[in-house]
Design a protein around this motif. Structure first.
Motif, PDB file in Angstrom:
ATOM      1  N   LEU A 178     -28.242  47.238 109.811  1.00 41.28           N
ATOM      2  CA  LEU A 178     -29.373  47.074 110.801  1.00 41.28           C
ATOM      3  C   LEU A 178     -29.396  45.491 110.929  1.00 41.28           C
ATOM      4  O   LEU A 178     -29.294  44.925 109.828  1.00 41.28           O
ATOM      5  N   SER A 179     -29.657  44.916 111.993  1.00 43.27           N
ATOM      6  CA  SER A 179     -29.459  43.460 112.126  1.00 43.27           C
ATOM      7  C   SER A 179     -30.845  42.924 112.790  1.00 43.27           C
ATOM      8  O   SER A 179     -31.513  43.547 113.721  1.00 43.27           O
ATOM      9  N   MET A 180     -31.368  42.218 112.230  1.00 45.52           N
ATOM     10  CA  MET A 180     -32.889  41.664 112.125  1.00 45.52           C
ATOM     11  C   MET A 180     -32.606  40.261 113.258  1.00 45.52           C
ATOM     12  O   MET A 180     -31.765  39.414 113.113  1.00 45.52           O
ATOM     13  N   GLU A 202     -28.976  45.818 101.172  1.00 46.62           N
ATOM     14  CA  GLU A 202     -27.366  45.724 101.291  1.00 46.62           C
ATOM     15  C   GLU A 202     -27.077  46.168 102.764  1.00 46.62           C
ATOM     16  O   GLU A 202     -25.773  45.970 102.935  1.00 46.62           O
ATOM     17  N   ARG A 203     -27.863  46.646 103.757  1.00 50.43           N
ATOM     18  CA  ARG A 203     -27.393  46.744 104.998  1.00 50.43           C
ATOM     19  C   ARG A 203     -28.157  46.198 106.157  1.00 50.43           C
ATOM     20  O   ARG A 203     -28.077  46.578 107.078  1.00 50.43           O
ATOM     21  N   ILE A 204     -28.438  44.713 105.653  1.00 50.76           N
ATOM     22  CA  ILE A 204     -29.180  44.008 106.423  1.00 50.76           C
ATOM     23  C   ILE A 204     -28.317  42.856 106.940  1.00 50.76           C
ATOM     24  O   ILE A 204     -27.845  42.187 106.253  1.00 50.76           O
ATOM     25  N   LEU A 205     -28.227  42.616 108.142  1.00 49.52           N
ATOM     26  CA  LEU A 205     -27.695  41.278 108.808  1.00 49.52           C
ATOM     27  C   LEU A 205     -28.881  40.616 109.491  1.00 49.52           C
ATOM     28  O   LEU A 205     -30.074  40.981 109.710  1.00 49.52           O
ATOM     29  N   GLY A 240     -39.181  40.941  99.762  1.00 47.94           N
ATOM     30  CA  GLY A 240     -39.702  40.367  98.648  1.00 47.94           C
ATOM     31  C   GLY A 240     -38.840  39.276  97.693  1.00 47.94           C
ATOM     32  O   GLY A 240     -38.923  39.411  96.686  1.00 47.94           O
ATOM     33  N   LEU A 241     -38.068  38.651  98.485  1.00 50.45           N
ATOM     34  CA  LEU A 241     -36.870  37.738  97.899  1.00 50.45           C
ATOM     35  C   LEU A 241     -37.314  36.394  98.434  1.00 50.45           C
ATOM     36  O   LEU A 241     -37.791  35.989  99.404  1.00 50.45           O
ATOM     37  N   GLU A 242     -36.675  35.384  97.341  1.00 49.50           N
ATOM     38  CA  GLU A 242     -36.703  34.112  97.687  1.00 49.50           C
ATOM     39  C   GLU A 242     -35.568  34.034  98.643  1.00 49.50           C
ATOM     40  O   GLU A 242     -34.648  34.563  98.962  1.00 49.50           O
ATOM     41  N   TYR A 243     -35.898  32.718  99.706  1.00 52.56           N
ATOM     42  CA  TYR A 243     -34.791  32.755 100.701  1.00 52.56           C
ATOM     43  C   TYR A 243     -33.499  32.620 100.283  1.00 52.56           C
ATOM     44  O   TYR A 243     -32.681  33.222 100.925  1.00 52.56           O
ATOM     45  N   PRO A 244     -33.132  31.745  99.371  1.00 49.57           N
ATOM     46  CA  PRO A 244     -31.974  31.699  98.962  1.00 49.57           C
ATOM     47  C   PRO A 244     -31.223  32.900  98.534  1.00 49.57           C
ATOM     48  O   PRO A 244     -29.831  33.240  98.941  1.00 49.57           O
ATOM     49  N   GLU A 245     -31.871  33.758  98.189  1.00 47.81           N
ATOM     50  CA  GLU A 245     -31.187  35.009  97.569  1.00 47.81           C
ATOM     51  C   GLU A 245     -31.177  36.067  98.593  1.00 47.81           C
ATOM     52  O   GLU A 245     -30.021  36.742  98.872  1.00 47.81           O
ATOM     53  N   PHE A 246     -32.024  36.103  99.570  1.00 46.50           N
ATOM     54  CA  PHE A 246     -31.967  36.804 100.836  1.00 46.50           C
ATOM     55  C   PHE A 246     -30.839  36.357 101.798  1.00 46.50           C
ATOM     56  O   PHE A 246     -30.111  37.024 102.272  1.00 46.50           O
ATOM     57  N   ALA A 247     -30.598  35.114 101.766  1.00 51.67           N
ATOM     58  CA  ALA A 247     -29.473  34.572 102.741  1.00 51.67           C
ATOM     59  C   ALA A 247     -28.139  34.892 101.879  1.00 51.67           C
ATOM     60  O   ALA A 247     -27.276  35.350 102.614  1.00 51.67           O
ATOM     61  N   ALA A 248     -28.095  34.914 100.689  1.00 45.32           N
ATOM     62  CA  ALA A 248     -26.998  35.186 100.163  1.00 45.32           C
ATOM     63  C   ALA A 248     -26.656  36.812 100.131  1.00 45.32           C
ATOM     64  O   ALA A 248     -25.459  37.122 100.263  1.00 45.32           O
ATOM     65  N   ARG A 249     -27.690  37.546 100.098  1.00 46.65           N
ATOM     66  CA  ARG A 249     -27.314  38.726 100.328  1.00 46.65           C
ATOM     67  C   ARG A 249     -26.775  39.259 101.551  1.00 46.65           C
ATOM     68  O   ARG A 249     -25.855  39.920 101.795  1.00 46.65           O
ATOM     69  N   THR A 250     -27.346  38.493 102.699  1.00 46.82           N
ATOM     70  CA  THR A 250     -26.937  38.789 103.974  1.00 46.82           C
ATOM     71  C   THR A 250     -25.563  38.225 104.322  1.00 46.82           C
ATOM     72  O   THR A 250     -24.741  39.041 105.148  1.00 46.82           O
ATOM     73  N   GLN A 251     -25.149  37.096 103.543  1.00 52.40           N
ATOM     74  CA  GLN A 251     -24.055  36.724 103.713  1.00 52.40           C
ATOM     75  C   GLN A 251     -22.965  37.700 103.105  1.00 52.40           C
ATOM     76  O   GLN A 251     -21.906  38.023 103.685  1.00 52.40           O
ATOM     77  N   ALA A 252     -23.179  38.371 101.903  1.00 48.03           N
ATOM     78  CA  ALA A 252     -22.512  39.201 101.387  1.00 48.03           C
ATOM     79  C   ALA A 252     -22.101  40.655 102.248  1.00 48.03           C
ATOM     80  O   ALA A 252     -21.315  41.066 102.415  1.00 48.03           O
ATOM     81  N   ASN A 253     -23.227  40.868 102.720  1.00 48.98           N
ATOM     82  CA  ASN A 253     -23.276  42.167 103.685  1.00 48.98           C
ATOM     83  C   ASN A 253     -22.380  41.720 104.885  1.00 48.98           C
ATOM     84  O   ASN A 253     -21.777  42.683 105.417  1.00 48.98           O
ATOM     85  N   PHE A 254     -22.606  40.365 105.595  1.00 44.94           N
ATOM     86  CA  PHE A 254     -21.698  40.211 106.639  1.00 44.94           C
ATOM     87  C   PHE A 254     -20.075  40.107 106.259  1.00 44.94           C
ATOM     88  O   PHE A 254     -19.286  40.791 106.789  1.00 44.94           O
ATOM     89  N   ASP A 255     -19.946  39.844 105.134  1.00 42.33           N
ATOM     90  CA  ASP A 255     -18.591  39.781 104.617  1.00 42.33           C
ATOM     91  C   ASP A 255     -17.952  41.244 104.474  1.00 42.33           C
ATOM     92  O   ASP A 255     -16.724  41.514 104.965  1.00 42.33           O
TER      93      ASP A 255
END
Length: 268
Positions: A178-180, A202-205, A240-255
């Motif tokens: 799902l993409s925000m 893990e399913r968020i872009l 409920g995440l800090e922005y850098p962690e959420f950004a990193a998770r979405t980067q991994a999801n995109f990859d």
């Protein structure tokens, strides 16, 4: 000095007249905001050469191609072979956007369904992710996604997701993403934020859908890739995440989903 968290705008439209003559400035602002990649979307296949040219001219830009459901009645029906041929370009990383839109173009519903199934077949054959637009067509969309998945697995992102919890569950149950978009950040979108909060992170872009749907504090103005960071900050709060962690998770999801883009970056 703190490094800006890196993030990807997974869906924008850089070929639109809104950006004419401004590409260098738009990409510069994106880089300042930490946006290292963006996927610009072709919605009419006859325009594919100009979208491809944007990706070829700018290192951070990749592209996807398909026939938008609202254009199906006025554009030639694509074929699986035509879509597959386009994927030979190294920066063509997704199939679509395709989908169903019964809000504005319900009269072409059957043609849209045919087109969607052709795009799914191309995604299945190439292994590239399908990019779905869904509006006021949840039941038919869920049925087609499930029916086609039974015929053979494929990957998919529900772009600019703002549909029902039922369609979100149907997509997630198939392993889709799902993409925000900026809609998620609108003050009155709490119900939508709740739907995202129930999904695995893990399913968020994240995306802009630029030039549309600018998030606060730019709502009502032209959207651009830099603004995806505002939506992602709201996404971080949702999970409920800090922005850098959420950004990193979405980067991994995109990859993971857009593996061709990730591989191109690694090889570049």
């Amino acid at each position: 000095m703190t490094q800006t968290a890196q993030i990807t705008d997974s869906h924008c439209h850089l070929d639109f007249p809104d950006f004419e003559g401004q590409m260098d400035a738009v990409l510069s602002r994106a880089a300042e905001a930490g946006v290292t990649r963006m996927v610009t979307i072709c919605t009419r296949l006859r325009l594919e050469p100009q979208i491809r040219a944007i990706a070829e001219a700018h290192d951070p830009v990749f592209y996807a191609a398909g026939t938008h459901p609202m254009s199906v009645a006025t554009e030639p029906m694509t074929s699986v072979d035509e879509l597959i041929a386009l994927t030979r370009h190294p920066k063509m990383v997704g199939i679509g956007e395709t989908g169903l839109d019964y809000h504005y173009t319900a009269e072409s519903a059957r043609m849209q369904q045919t087109s969607l199934r052709l795009h799914i077949a191309a995604a299945r054959e190439t292994g590239l992710p399908l990019i779905i637009h869904a509006r006021d067509a949840d039941a038919d969309m869920a049925h087609i996604l499930r029916d086609e998945y039974r015929a053979g697995a494929y990957s998919c992102v529900m772009h600019c997701f703002s549909s029902s919890a039922d369609l979100a569950k149907a997509a997630l149950d198939l392993g889709f993403y799902l993409s925000m978009s900026g809609i998620t950040a609108f003050p009155r979108s709490q119900e939508l934020r709740d739907i995202f909060a129930s999904a695995p992170v893990e399913r968020i872009l994240v995306e802009t859908d630029a030039p549309y749907l600018a998030p606060p504090p730019h709502r009502g103005k032209r959207n651009e890739p830099a603004f995806v960071a505002h939506t992602a900050r709201v996404g971080a709060d949702v999970f409920g995440l800090e922005y850098p962690e959420f950004a990193a998770r979405t980067q991994a999801n995109f990859d993971r989903l857009f593996s061709k883009a990730a591989a191109w970056k690694a090889a570049a």
